[in-house]
Design a protein around this motif. Structure first.
Motif, PDB file in Angstrom:
ATOM      1  N   LEU A 165     -12.579  10.799  57.011  1.00  0.00           N
ATOM      2  CA  LEU A 165     -13.901  10.395  56.535  1.00  0.00           C
ATOM      3  C   LEU A 165     -14.986  10.883  57.502  1.00  0.00           C
ATOM      4  CD1 LEU A 165     -15.735   8.825  54.617  1.00  0.00           C
ATOM      5  CD2 LEU A 165     -15.201   6.745  55.938  1.00  0.00           C
ATOM      6  N   LYS A 166     -14.723  10.754  58.793  1.00  0.00           N
ATOM      7  CA  LYS A 166     -15.693  11.192  59.791  1.00  0.00           C
ATOM      8  C   LYS A 166     -15.919  12.698  59.708  1.00  0.00           C
ATOM      9  CE  LYS A 166     -16.497  10.962  64.772  1.00  0.00           C
ATOM     10  NZ  LYS A 166     -15.960  10.519  66.066  1.00  0.00           N
ATOM     11  N   GLU A 167     -14.823  13.478  59.508  1.00  0.00           N
ATOM     12  CA  GLU A 167     -14.944  14.927  59.408  1.00  0.00           C
ATOM     13  C   GLU A 167     -15.726  15.332  58.148  1.00  0.00           C
ATOM     14  OE1 GLU A 167     -14.664  18.754  60.665  1.00  0.00           O
ATOM     15  OE2 GLU A 167     -14.118  16.917  61.749  1.00  0.00           O
ATOM     16  N   CYS A 168     -15.474  14.626  57.027  1.00  0.00           N
ATOM     17  CA  CYS A 168     -16.204  14.916  55.789  1.00  0.00           C
ATOM     18  C   CYS A 168     -17.699  14.592  55.934  1.00  0.00           C
ATOM     19  CB  CYS A 168     -15.598  14.130  54.629  1.00  0.00           C
ATOM     20  SG  CYS A 168     -13.976  14.753  54.126  1.00  0.00           S
ATOM     21  N   ILE A 169     -18.032  13.509  56.633  1.00  0.00           N
ATOM     22  CA  ILE A 169     -19.446  13.157  56.857  1.00  0.00           C
ATOM     23  C   ILE A 169     -20.122  14.247  57.672  1.00  0.00           C
ATOM     24  CG2 ILE A 169     -20.967  11.522  58.027  1.00  0.00           C
ATOM     25  CD1 ILE A 169     -18.960   9.325  57.252  1.00  0.00           C
ATOM     26  N   ASN A 170     -19.472  14.707  58.751  1.00  0.00           N
ATOM     27  CA  ASN A 170     -20.071  15.749  59.590  1.00  0.00           C
ATOM     28  C   ASN A 170     -20.265  17.048  58.807  1.00  0.00           C
ATOM     29  OD1 ASN A 170     -20.143  14.007  61.776  1.00  0.00           O
ATOM     30  ND2 ASN A 170     -18.181  14.717  62.613  1.00  0.00           N
ATOM     31  N   ASN A 171     -19.239  17.445  58.037  1.00  0.00           N
ATOM     32  CA  ASN A 171     -19.337  18.697  57.282  1.00  0.00           C
ATOM     33  C   ASN A 171     -20.379  18.603  56.161  1.00  0.00           C
ATOM     34  OD1 ASN A 171     -17.441  19.959  58.851  1.00  0.00           O
ATOM     35  ND2 ASN A 171     -15.712  19.387  57.519  1.00  0.00           N
ATOM     36  N   THR A 172     -20.501  17.399  55.561  1.00  0.00           N
ATOM     37  CA  THR A 172     -21.513  17.225  54.513  1.00  0.00           C
ATOM     38  C   THR A 172     -22.910  17.408  55.081  1.00  0.00           C
ATOM     39  OG1 THR A 172     -20.090  15.722  53.277  1.00  0.00           O
ATOM     40  CG2 THR A 172     -22.441  15.613  52.798  1.00  0.00           C
ATOM     41  N   ALA A 173     -23.144  16.847  56.265  1.00  0.00           N
ATOM     42  CA  ALA A 173     -24.467  16.986  56.880  1.00  0.00           C
ATOM     43  C   ALA A 173     -24.693  18.382  57.439  1.00  0.00           C
ATOM     44  CB  ALA A 173     -24.624  15.945  57.984  1.00  0.00           C
ATOM     45  N   ARG A 174     -23.657  19.016  57.970  1.00  0.00           N
ATOM     46  CA  ARG A 174     -23.822  20.289  58.653  1.00  0.00           C
ATOM     47  C   ARG A 174     -23.828  21.471  57.681  1.00  0.00           C
ATOM     48  NH1 ARG A 174     -19.505  21.292  63.161  1.00  0.00           N
ATOM     49  NH2 ARG A 174     -20.550  19.400  63.897  1.00  0.00           N
ATOM     50  N   HIS A 175     -22.894  21.502  56.729  1.00  0.00           N
ATOM     51  CA  HIS A 175     -22.724  22.681  55.878  1.00  0.00           C
ATOM     52  C   HIS A 175     -23.230  22.456  54.445  1.00  0.00           C
ATOM     53  CE1 HIS A 175     -20.390  24.381  59.135  1.00  0.00           C
ATOM     54  NE2 HIS A 175     -19.556  23.328  59.111  1.00  0.00           N
ATOM     55  N   ALA A 176     -22.896  21.298  53.855  1.00  0.00           N
ATOM     56  CA  ALA A 176     -23.248  21.080  52.438  1.00  0.00           C
ATOM     57  C   ALA A 176     -24.663  20.545  52.265  1.00  0.00           C
ATOM     58  CB  ALA A 176     -22.255  20.105  51.798  1.00  0.00           C
ATOM     59  N   HIS A 177     -25.241  20.022  53.351  1.00  0.00           N
ATOM     60  CA  HIS A 177     -26.601  19.453  53.299  1.00  0.00           C
ATOM     61  C   HIS A 177     -26.711  18.401  52.188  1.00  0.00           C
ATOM     62  CE1 HIS A 177     -27.769  22.602  56.079  1.00  0.00           C
ATOM     63  NE2 HIS A 177     -27.294  23.517  55.228  1.00  0.00           N
ATOM     64  N   GLY A 178     -25.658  17.568  52.059  1.00  0.00           N
ATOM     65  CA  GLY A 178     -25.658  16.515  51.062  1.00  0.00           C
ATOM     66  C   GLY A 178     -26.077  15.196  51.662  1.00  0.00           C
ATOM     67  N   THR A 179     -26.163  14.191  50.798  1.00  0.00           N
ATOM     68  CA  THR A 179     -26.572  12.852  51.246  1.00  0.00           C
ATOM     69  C   THR A 179     -25.546  11.781  50.915  1.00  0.00           C
ATOM     70  OG1 THR A 179     -27.754  12.505  49.154  1.00  0.00           O
ATOM     71  CG2 THR A 179     -29.014  13.424  51.026  1.00  0.00           C
ATOM     72  N   HIS A 180     -24.523  12.128  50.115  1.00  0.00           N
ATOM     73  CA  HIS A 180     -23.512  11.155  49.721  1.00  0.00           C
ATOM     74  C   HIS A 180     -22.102  11.731  49.933  1.00  0.00           C
ATOM     75  CE1 HIS A 180     -27.021   9.454  47.702  1.00  0.00           C
ATOM     76  NE2 HIS A 180     -26.336   8.303  47.597  1.00  0.00           N
ATOM     77  N   VAL A 181     -21.214  10.874  50.397  1.00  0.00           N
ATOM     78  CA  VAL A 181     -19.784  11.182  50.490  1.00  0.00           C
ATOM     79  C   VAL A 181     -19.051  10.157  49.647  1.00  0.00           C
ATOM     80  CG1 VAL A 181     -17.762  11.271  51.994  1.00  0.00           C
ATOM     81  CG2 VAL A 181     -19.932  12.264  52.769  1.00  0.00           C
ATOM     82  N   TYR A 182     -18.164  10.674  48.747  1.00  0.00           N
ATOM     83  CA  TYR A 182     -17.444   9.798  47.833  1.00  0.00           C
ATOM     84  C   TYR A 182     -15.969   9.734  48.262  1.00  0.00           C
ATOM     85  CZ  TYR A 182     -21.653  10.820  45.167  1.00  0.00           C
ATOM     86  OH  TYR A 182     -22.953  10.988  44.783  1.00  0.00           O
ATOM     87  N   LEU A 183     -15.472   8.531  48.348  1.00  0.00           N
ATOM     88  CA  LEU A 183     -14.089   8.285  48.791  1.00  0.00           C
ATOM     89  C   LEU A 183     -13.343   7.531  47.708  1.00  0.00           C
ATOM     90  CD1 LEU A 183     -11.758   8.053  50.875  1.00  0.00           C
ATOM     91  CD2 LEU A 183     -12.948   6.061  51.822  1.00  0.00           C
ATOM     92  N   GLN A 184     -12.159   8.055  47.326  1.00  0.00           N
ATOM     93  CA  GLN A 184     -11.278   7.388  46.362  1.00  0.00           C
ATOM     94  C   GLN A 184      -9.906   7.201  47.024  1.00  0.00           C
ATOM     95  OE1 GLN A 184     -11.186   9.668  42.735  1.00  0.00           O
ATOM     96  NE2 GLN A 184     -13.241   9.005  42.093  1.00  0.00           N
ATOM     97  N   ILE A 185      -9.392   5.977  46.977  1.00  0.00           N
ATOM     98  CA  ILE A 185      -8.103   5.644  47.627  1.00  0.00           C
ATOM     99  C   ILE A 185      -7.189   4.993  46.609  1.00  0.00           C
ATOM    100  CG2 ILE A 185      -6.970   4.272  49.418  1.00  0.00           C
ATOM    101  CD1 ILE A 185      -9.458   4.491  51.081  1.00  0.00           C
ATOM    102  N   SER A 186      -5.939   5.440  46.584  1.00  0.00           N
ATOM    103  CA  SER A 186      -4.899   4.821  45.757  1.00  0.00           C
ATOM    104  C   SER A 186      -3.636   4.710  46.601  1.00  0.00           C
ATOM    105  CB  SER A 186      -4.644   5.661  44.494  1.00  0.00           C
ATOM    106  OG  SER A 186      -4.195   6.953  44.853  1.00  0.00           O
ATOM    107  N   GLU A 187      -2.817   3.757  46.205  1.00  0.00           N
ATOM    108  CA  GLU A 187      -1.608   3.500  46.995  1.00  0.00           C
ATOM    109  C   GLU A 187      -0.390   3.468  46.097  1.00  0.00           C
ATOM    110  OE1 GLU A 187      -1.663   0.351  49.826  1.00  0.00           O
ATOM    111  OE2 GLU A 187      -3.851   0.436  50.086  1.00  0.00           O
ATOM    112  N   THR A 188       0.737   3.959  46.601  1.00  0.00           N
ATOM    113  CA  THR A 188       2.062   3.839  45.980  1.00  0.00           C
ATOM    114  C   THR A 188       2.896   2.964  46.910  1.00  0.00           C
ATOM    115  OG1 THR A 188       2.930   5.796  47.095  1.00  0.00           O
ATOM    116  CG2 THR A 188       1.808   6.148  44.972  1.00  0.00           C
TER     117      THR A 188
END
Length: 431
Positions: free
Chosen positions: A350-373
């Motif tokens: 999650l931390k890596e996705c936040i950094n890349n979103t701000a640095r490369h994608a210039h986005g404002t939202h990160v979406y996380l989906q979690i499922s378990e087996t």
């Protein structure tokens, strides 16, 4: 029935000879019982038998002498001659029987008594070598085993113990015999493989002193000692390998901790620089330095004092860092909050996705989906920023993240079209 005096002179001579033999044997038994210190009972019996034999022999001899020389008969001659002829051989037989029983009794007592011969036999039966000698070196008593060992060492019989001990000390003996140690105890290995310990000790006897020499068979002890030395050498080698292994493990662990600390510091500095870049891109009236001061104070403190690699980011810290970068995270409510390896990897992703979103994608939202087996945790990360223009080359944070997930026996996939998606699977229960 005829009296003994009426028999022929040849019969008288034969009976006299038998009585002399019995008397001689009785005297020998009596002297033996006296000289060898047998019991008083044995000495009395020997004396009585001897007296009876002497009296009986004297009567027979007087009877023959008086008859041949025509002298007046003595009392013993009259008494013997008046006996029935069968009584004389009967009395001789009785005396012979008593002497036989008495002789057997003396023999049994002699077998139970210690004598020089018995001591020598006992010494010869010993499995070890024993020798007693005067101070001058003259042997007093030596057993068969010591004689055999001396013969193998010097090639001659043991004649002088001082010369024998000197030969052991200076190692002047059979070259086929191997010297193991020399000192107060001399240890030698013979050609047949047996190992012997030779020792010398001085014994005090009233006003004199003698030397006691002993040779003990220590083959089993020597073999066990050699085996123990081999096992100790092997244990020392194992201990040395363990010591080197422990040193390498400590070295690798220390390097791993240093690397983790550098990676974490690198991430923090990168996040700080990214925040600063966003701060500079904002209009002057919307800039807030108060958001940057705590972050840069933390970076400066980490560079001066170091940063702990064991300190893991919590969800609150990650969300605070995202807020600093102007990123909003959605779907993090289902993120596991346990301190397992799986939750740490999800927070790192999650931390890596936040950094890349701000640095490369210039986005404002990160979406996380979690499922378990039952045995795995599945998570996908995407954002609302600009899609990648081509295939994503993993380096830096993404590369380190893939290595960490692979180490935890998980999997990681990245999709760049039509939008960026990071998909990871992590087994449950990994620590």
């Amino acid at each position: 029935m005829s009296h003994y005096a009426q028999l022929s002179s040849s019969f008288h001579a034969f009976m006299g000879l038998c009585s002399i033999l019995l008397m001689t044997l009785a005297v020998c038994f009596m002297i033996t019982s006296l000289l060898h210190g047998f019991s008083r009972k044995s000495q009395w019996i020997g004396g009585v038998l001897c007296c009876l034999c002497i009296l009986f022999m004297q009567g027979l001899c007087d009877l023959g002498r008086d008859g041949s020389q025509k002298l007046s008969p003595t009392f013993l001659a009259q008494l013997t001659g008046s006996l029935p002829w069968i009584a004389v051989p009967g009395l001789l037989s009785i005396l012979a029987l008593f002497e036989g029983l008495f002789g057997c009794s003396l023999y049994r007592q002699q077998k139970k008594r210690l004598n020089p011969g018995t001591i020598k036999e006992s010494f010869d039966a010993l499995p070890d070598g024993v020798c007693f000698a005067r101070q001058s070196g003259v042997p007093l008593l030596i057993n068969t085993r010591m004689e055999q060992l001396c013969s193998q060492l010097l090639g001659t019989r043991l004649q002088n113990t001082n010369f024998f001990w000197h030969s052991l000390q200076v190692q002047e003996y059979n070259k086929k015999i191997h010297n193991i140690s020399t000192g107060t105890t001399v240890t030698l290995q013979f050609p047949d493989g047996t190992v012997w310990d030779f020792r010398r000790r001085e014994l005090s006897l009233k006003k004199d002193s003698i030397w006691q020499f002993s040779a003990c068979n220590v083959t089993q002890q020597y073999l066990l000692n050699q085996k123990l030395k081999q096992q100790n050498d092997q244990l020392n080698q194992v201990n040395e390998h363990l010591r080197l292994f422990s040193y390498e493990v400590e070295k690798v662990t220390r390097e791993k901790e240093n690397l983790a600390a550098r990676v974490k510091l690198h991430d923090e500095i990168g996040r700080a620089l990214l925040s600063f870049r966003i701060y500079l891109e904002q209009p002057g009236d919307k800039r807030s330095r108060q958001q940057l001061v705590p972050l840069w104070e933390y970076i400066v403190s980490a560079m001066e004092q170091g940063i702990s690699p064991e300190s893991t980011d919590s969800l609150d810290k990650v969300l605070t860092a995202a807020q600093t970068l102007g990123i909003h995270v959605e779907g993090c409510s289902k993120l596991p909050l346990s301190h397992s390896k799986g939750s740490e990897l999800l927070l790192a992703a999650l931390k890596e996705c936040i950094n890349n979103t701000a640095r490369h994608a210039h986005g404002t939202h990160v979406y996380l989906q979690i499922s378990e087996t039952p045995d795995r945790i599945c998570a996908s990360f995407t954002n609302d920023g600009t899609p990648p223009s081509g295939k994503i080359v993993e380096k830096g944070g993404l590369k380190n993240l893939r290595a960490a997930i692979a180490k935890a026996h998980g999997s990681m996939e990245i999709s760049s079209a039509p939008a960026f998606v990071l998909y990871i699977e992590i087994p449950k229960g990994e620590s």
